[in-house]
Scaffold this active site. Sequence first.
Site, PDB file in Angstrom:
ATOM      1  N   HIS A 193      -3.394   7.523   1.680  1.00 12.61           N
ATOM      2  CA  HIS A 193      -3.658   6.194   1.436  1.00 12.61           C
ATOM      3  C   HIS A 193      -5.096   5.909   1.970  1.00 12.61           C
ATOM      4  CE1 HIS A 193      -4.025   1.984   0.660  1.00 12.61           C
ATOM      5  NE2 HIS A 193      -3.660   1.795   2.036  1.00 12.61           N
TER       6      HIS A 193
ATOM      7  N   CYS B 178       1.091  -1.142  -0.134  1.00 13.59           N
ATOM      8  CA  CYS B 178      -0.038  -0.180  -0.221  1.00 13.59           C
ATOM      9  C   CYS B 178       0.810   1.363   0.077  1.00 13.59           C
ATOM     10  CB  CYS B 178      -0.821  -0.035   1.384  1.00 13.59           C
ATOM     11  SG  CYS B 178      -2.187  -1.409   1.120  1.00 13.59           S
TER      12      CYS B 178
ATOM     13  N   ASN C 266      -9.880   0.258  -0.445  1.00 18.41           N
ATOM     14  CA  ASN C 266      -8.721   0.189  -0.422  1.00 18.41           C
ATOM     15  C   ASN C 266      -8.000  -0.341  -1.609  1.00 18.41           C
ATOM     16  OD1 ASN C 266      -5.682  -0.090  -0.166  1.00 18.41           O
ATOM     17  ND2 ASN C 266      -6.020  -0.931   2.172  1.00 18.41           N
TER      18      ASN C 266
HETATM   19  O1  UT7 Z   1      -3.734  -0.648   3.490  1.00 22.27           O
HETATM   20  C1  UT7 Z   1      -2.791  -1.363   4.271  1.00 22.27           C
HETATM   21  C2  UT7 Z   1      -2.916  -1.222   5.565  1.00 22.27           C
HETATM   22  N1  UT7 Z   1      -4.262  -1.570   6.138  1.00 22.27           N
HETATM   23  C3  UT7 Z   1      -5.037  -0.941   7.037  1.00 22.27           C
HETATM   24  O2  UT7 Z   1      -4.668   0.143   7.123  1.00 22.27           O
HETATM   25  C4  UT7 Z   1      -6.189  -1.682   7.627  1.00 22.27           C
HETATM   26  C5  UT7 Z   1      -6.025  -1.360   9.024  1.00 22.27           C
HETATM   27  N2  UT7 Z   1      -7.130  -1.747   9.902  1.00 22.27           N
HETATM   28  C6  UT7 Z   1      -8.456  -1.478   9.921  1.00 22.27           C
HETATM   29  O3  UT7 Z   1      -8.779  -0.777   8.756  1.00 22.27           O
HETATM   30  C7  UT7 Z   1      -9.293  -2.120  10.686  1.00 22.27           C
HETATM   31  O4  UT7 Z   1      -8.514  -2.708  11.831  1.00 22.27           O
HETATM   32  C8  UT7 Z   1     -10.338  -2.907  10.462  1.00 22.27           C
HETATM   33  C9  UT7 Z   1     -11.448  -2.244   9.392  1.00 22.27           C
HETATM   34  C10 UT7 Z   1      -9.723  -4.039   9.540  1.00 22.27           C
HETATM   35  C11 UT7 Z   1     -10.999  -3.700  11.501  1.00 22.27           C
HETATM   36  O5  UT7 Z   1     -11.697  -2.790  12.522  1.00 22.27           O
HETATM   37  P1  UT7 Z   1     -11.383  -2.698  13.804  1.00 22.27           P
HETATM   38  O6  UT7 Z   1     -11.910  -1.584  14.557  1.00 22.27           O
HETATM   39  O7  UT7 Z   1      -9.829  -2.900  14.294  1.00 22.27           O
HETATM   40  O8  UT7 Z   1     -11.897  -4.102  14.113  1.00 22.27           O
HETATM   41  P2  UT7 Z   1     -11.192  -5.546  14.878  1.00 22.27           P
HETATM   42  O9  UT7 Z   1     -10.372  -6.079  13.868  1.00 22.27           O
HETATM   43  O10 UT7 Z   1     -10.733  -5.031  16.341  1.00 22.27           O
HETATM   44  O11 UT7 Z   1     -12.609  -6.468  14.975  1.00 22.27           O
HETATM   45  C12 UT7 Z   1     -13.816  -5.926  15.954  1.00 22.27           C
HETATM   46  C13 UT7 Z   1     -14.945  -6.985  15.744  1.00 22.27           C
HETATM   47  C14 UT7 Z   1     -14.324  -8.348  15.736  1.00 22.27           C
HETATM   48  O12 UT7 Z   1     -15.290  -9.315  16.548  1.00 22.27           O
HETATM   49  P3  UT7 Z   1     -15.169  -9.467  18.035  1.00 22.27           P
HETATM   50  O13 UT7 Z   1     -14.208 -10.173  18.169  1.00 22.27           O
HETATM   51  O14 UT7 Z   1     -14.995  -8.354  18.716  1.00 22.27           O
HETATM   52  O15 UT7 Z   1     -16.464 -10.328  18.256  1.00 22.27           O
HETATM   53  C15 UT7 Z   1     -14.285  -8.672  14.391  1.00 22.27           C
HETATM   54  O16 UT7 Z   1     -14.145 -10.227  14.322  1.00 22.27           O
HETATM   55  O17 UT7 Z   1     -15.418  -6.905  14.459  1.00 22.27           O
HETATM   56  C16 UT7 Z   1     -15.332  -8.079  13.728  1.00 22.27           C
HETATM   57  N3  UT7 Z   1     -15.408  -7.823  12.359  1.00 22.27           N
HETATM   58  C17 UT7 Z   1     -16.530  -7.877  11.529  1.00 22.27           C
HETATM   59  N4  UT7 Z   1     -17.893  -7.924  11.691  1.00 22.27           N
HETATM   60  C18 UT7 Z   1     -18.720  -7.564  10.735  1.00 22.27           C
HETATM   61  C19 UT7 Z   1     -14.341  -8.198  11.650  1.00 22.27           C
HETATM   62  N5  UT7 Z   1     -14.610  -7.875  10.285  1.00 22.27           N
HETATM   63  C20 UT7 Z   1     -15.930  -7.759  10.214  1.00 22.27           C
HETATM   64  C21 UT7 Z   1     -16.933  -7.436   9.121  1.00 22.27           C
HETATM   65  N6  UT7 Z   1     -18.017  -7.519   9.538  1.00 22.27           N
HETATM   66  N7  UT7 Z   1     -16.668  -7.382   7.896  1.00 22.27           N
END
Ligand code: UT7
Length: 324
Positions: free
Chosen positions: A251, A114, A281
């Site tokens: 980005h 990225c 993204n």
């Molecule tokens: O471009 C390269 C660099 N990449 C990035 O910059 C991405 C960086 N990361 C992010 O944008 C975020 O971390 C995400 C959007 C990927 C995830 O958001 P988050 O607020 O960090 O959520 P999390 O990973 O801590 O997950 C929170 C909850 C989890 O459930 P539990 O364990 O709390 O029950 C996940 O399983 O959200 C759940 N979850 C989803 N729920 C519904 C993860 N993906 C999804 C989904 N739909 N698609």
Amino acid sequence: MIIRAVVRGVGHYLPERVVPNAWFEDRVDTTDEWIRTRTGIERRHFAADGETTSDLGAKAAEAALIDAGLTAADIDALVVATSTPDLTFPSAATMVQAKIGMKQGFAFDVQAVCAGFVYALSNANALILSGQAKRVLVIGAETFSRILDFDDRGTCVLFGDGAGAVVLEATTGSGATGDRGILATDLNSDGSYKDLLYVDGGVSTTGTAGHLRMQGNQVFRHAVEKLAETAHAALDKAGLSGADVDWIVPHQANLRIITATAQRMQVPMDRVVVTVQDHGNTSAASIPLALSVGKERGQIKVGDLIVTEAIGGGLSWGSVVLRW
Ligand code: UT7
């Protein structure tokens, strides 16, 4: 008098197929609401069957050449930032070179996931400053839909396909911060973070392309910290500060990361080009896509001070400060 690498033209291309968040609701345990509120993404484009990264890159390159009032015959180097090339080799860049009918010069790929466009821009700037090239096409092009695991809700909803391009041209500047062109760059990587974001296949391991794997919340933490740091570092090198910035062109991974970075830089959100809602993204394509869309919207104008910043697998991150 010194040489500056000035953006002479910009363009982009998005595949026709638009995939709304609702499309994923039938496939994984997710909702449009979750995707919008956690990422800011509303839709993304996916390439058609048979449509490749070099196809997207060539269309973006042609748009940038038209915007610059140039043809492929005027370009002496072509760089493609991509992690999703058509083939293991030759480079996507040489394939784009052939597709746009560029017969002279040289072409190569840059792979920094990225952060790829920031890396490519910085390297193209170095080619121009060292006198190795006068006009460089710098392209970010990706088909991330091809490496997504559509059973993994944590990653498959985040990415899209697309391409953007700029034509950089050697131009005489005064050496002052009011010059048009690239004023400073800052590149960083730390390979010890490999496990946070990688693809679980490759030529010398599995012999397959593999699928993207990410510990999203860990990458998020690094992104918020490192993006503001690298943007400040590049501004410092240029002798400028957040108060001088007309546009952050970040980005486009997550609206929450974009907002947190702007806050840390003390730049208000009405000075940030945001396209993540429409593109998702697109990895190395996201910054040149945002530059092109930002210009089309009438946001980015000649003379504006722009900071681009990106982070991705590696981890690799960096920033480029330029005056449009
Ligand atoms: O471009 C390269 C660099 N990449 C990035 O910059 C991405 C960086 N990361 C992010 O944008 C975020 O971390 C995400 C959007 C990927 C995830 O958001 P988050 O607020 O960090 O959520 P999390 O990973 O801590 O997950 C929170 C909850 C989890 O459930 P539990 O364990 O709390 O029950 C996940 O399983 O959200 C759940 N979850 C989803 N729920 C519904 C993860 N993906 C999804 C989904 N739909 N698609």
